[in-house]
Design a protein around this motif. Structure first.
Motif, PDB file in Angstrom:
ATOM      1  N   PHE A 143       0.827  -1.208   0.000  1.00 34.48           N
ATOM      2  CA  PHE A 143       0.000   0.000   0.000  1.00 34.48           C
ATOM      3  C   PHE A 143       0.867   1.266   0.000  1.00 34.48           C
ATOM      4  N   SER A 144       1.874   1.244  -0.847  1.00 36.79           N
ATOM      5  CA  SER A 144       2.787   2.375  -1.073  1.00 36.79           C
ATOM      6  C   SER A 144       3.701   2.672   0.110  1.00 36.79           C
ATOM      7  N   LYS A 145       3.690   1.824   1.139  1.00 35.88           N
ATOM      8  CA  LYS A 145       4.580   2.009   2.284  1.00 35.88           C
ATOM      9  C   LYS A 145       5.755   1.046   2.172  1.00 35.88           C
ATOM     10  N   GLU A 186       0.777   4.967   9.865  1.00 42.10           N
ATOM     11  CA  GLU A 186       1.165   5.783   8.718  1.00 42.10           C
ATOM     12  C   GLU A 186       0.065   5.791   7.650  1.00 42.10           C
ATOM     13  N   SER A 187      -0.730   4.715   7.618  1.00 40.44           N
ATOM     14  CA  SER A 187      -1.830   4.632   6.650  1.00 40.44           C
ATOM     15  C   SER A 187      -3.180   4.883   7.293  1.00 40.44           C
ATOM     16  N   GLN A 193       0.741   4.737  17.363  1.00 39.66           N
ATOM     17  CA  GLN A 193       1.987   4.981  16.638  1.00 39.66           C
ATOM     18  C   GLN A 193       3.000   3.863  16.815  1.00 39.66           C
ATOM     19  N   PHE A 194       2.980   3.187  17.975  1.00 40.98           N
ATOM     20  CA  PHE A 194       4.010   2.176  18.257  1.00 40.98           C
ATOM     21  C   PHE A 194       3.693   0.810  17.642  1.00 40.98           C
ATOM     22  N   PRO A 200       0.372  -7.613   6.704  1.00 45.92           N
ATOM     23  CA  PRO A 200      -1.091  -7.439   6.722  1.00 45.92           C
ATOM     24  C   PRO A 200      -1.479  -6.079   6.148  1.00 45.92           C
ATOM     25  N   ASP A 201      -2.763  -5.948   5.761  1.00 43.94           N
ATOM     26  CA  ASP A 201      -3.232  -4.645   5.287  1.00 43.94           C
ATOM     27  C   ASP A 201      -3.025  -3.591   6.372  1.00 43.94           C
ATOM     28  N   TYR A 202      -3.506  -3.882   7.582  1.00 39.62           N
ATOM     29  CA  TYR A 202      -3.390  -2.924   8.677  1.00 39.62           C
ATOM     30  C   TYR A 202      -2.997  -3.611   9.985  1.00 39.62           C
TER      31      TYR A 202
END
Length: 329
Positions: A143-145, A186-187, A193-194, A200-202
């Motif tokens: 996903f662009s990351k 980030e997405s 944040q940690f 995985p997707d998320y």
């Protein structure tokens, strides 16, 4: 100074020390009691039972059902299998999923004795070492990351390229512990944040109930199974969509924290038994009754919601058959 004066001074010093110790002890006791009564007590209510534990070693590949799994911060692990730690990529390092190559859902990846095995319809089984330190580490994108993966070699690449049609060259990569992980935040800012994941997707854990799947099936011409929605943990003995309200749950020693609902996409229209994408159902039916509230459109947009994404608040071991408790404060 005579003995009487020495004795008097010693007694005075001891009294002072005793008073200081007593005051400190009283303060600590007061703090402890205050914390006890200020902290909101927890209440555990049984809401269901674990009916399935599913590990997807290869992103978009077949699920491996297990009866016991470690629930780690980055997802489920059983023996040498780790959830979504393998990824198919293009030669440029971009992720490939069943959204682009629907037949990926027919590929199974297993691990035993330090070797990974690829299997698929009308393909010869391919075995290769899990650890190949001499192979290149590839820079990949999910996903662009940016994220890394250890290339699994030309034989694995040829196997996947052949299975997926041979028109494009695909490579298989493996995430290793020393590599830089992805940060879901980030997405999707709802994630802490940690938190970190591999492919995985998320989130590291996706939870879905059997009742929700049955409810959806009752609205379709053809029934669907839980495997189509690729959950990590399937819950039985509850009502449809009960899982939407479980903000925090306890399963044995494992504590999970809900972050957000799982917004569904075209991947749900791929039949896990045939690898054929209909591009219509069950996604269209989900859209008819599982869209988000207007106040949440900036999060989910037009994606229907089905299943819940969780982070792992406390690690431990999960077993099929364990009771699930909703925690309230």
């Amino acid at each position: 100074m005579d003995l009487k004066e020495l004795a008097a001074n010693a007694l005075a010093q001891n009294k002072k020390a005793a008073l200081l110790v007593g005051a400190a002890g009283a303060a600590l006791l007061g703090f402890g009691l205050g914390y006890k009564y200020m902290r909101k007590p927890e209440k555990a209510v049984r809401v269901g039972v674990v009916s399935q534990i599913l590990i997807h070693p290869l992103k978009s590949g077949k699920a491996v059902p297990v009866s016991v799994a470690e629930c780690q911060k980055m997802g489920l692990k059983a023996g040498e299998l780790e959830d979504r730690h393998w990824l198919v990529v293009t030669e440029e390092g971009n992720m490939v999923t069943a959204r682009q190559e629907p037949r990926l859902v027919l590929v199974s990846l297993s691990c035993q004795g330090g070797y990974a095995t690829l299997n698929g319809p009308d393909m010869e089984e391919l075995k290769f070492p899990v650890k190949q330190p001499e192979n290149h580490i590839l820079d990949c994108r999910v996903f662009s990351k940016d994220i890394q993966g250890r290339d699994c070699g030309d034989k694995a690449s040829h196997w996947l390229t052949t299975f997926l049609g041979g028109e494009k060259t695909f490579r298989l990569v493996h995430y290793e512990p020393h590599m830089k992980p992805r940060r879901p935040a980030e997405s999707e800012p709802l994630f802490p944040q940690f938190e970190k994941v591999a492919y995985p997707d998320y989130g590291p854990i996706m939870l879905l109930s059997e009742a929700s799947v049955k409810d959806l099936s009752s609205k379709l011409d053809q029934e669907v199974t839980t495997e189509r929605f690729r959950p990590s943990i399937v819950i039985g003995d509850c009502e449809p969509f009960d899982e939407d309200s479980w903000e925090e749950i306890q399963i044995g020693s494992v504590r999970l924290q809900r972050v957000m609902s799982c917004g569904r996409c075209i991947l749900t229209t791929v039949d896990p038994e045939t690898g054929v994408m209909s591009r219509k159902e069950p996604l269209e039916t989900l859209k008819s009754y599982r869209l988000c509230k207007p106040s949440e459109k900036h999060i989910y947009k037009k994606a229907p919601l089905f299943g819940q994404l969780h982070t792992v608040k406390k690690t431990g071991v999960l077993h099929v058959g364990e009771e699930v408790y909703k925690i309230t404060h």
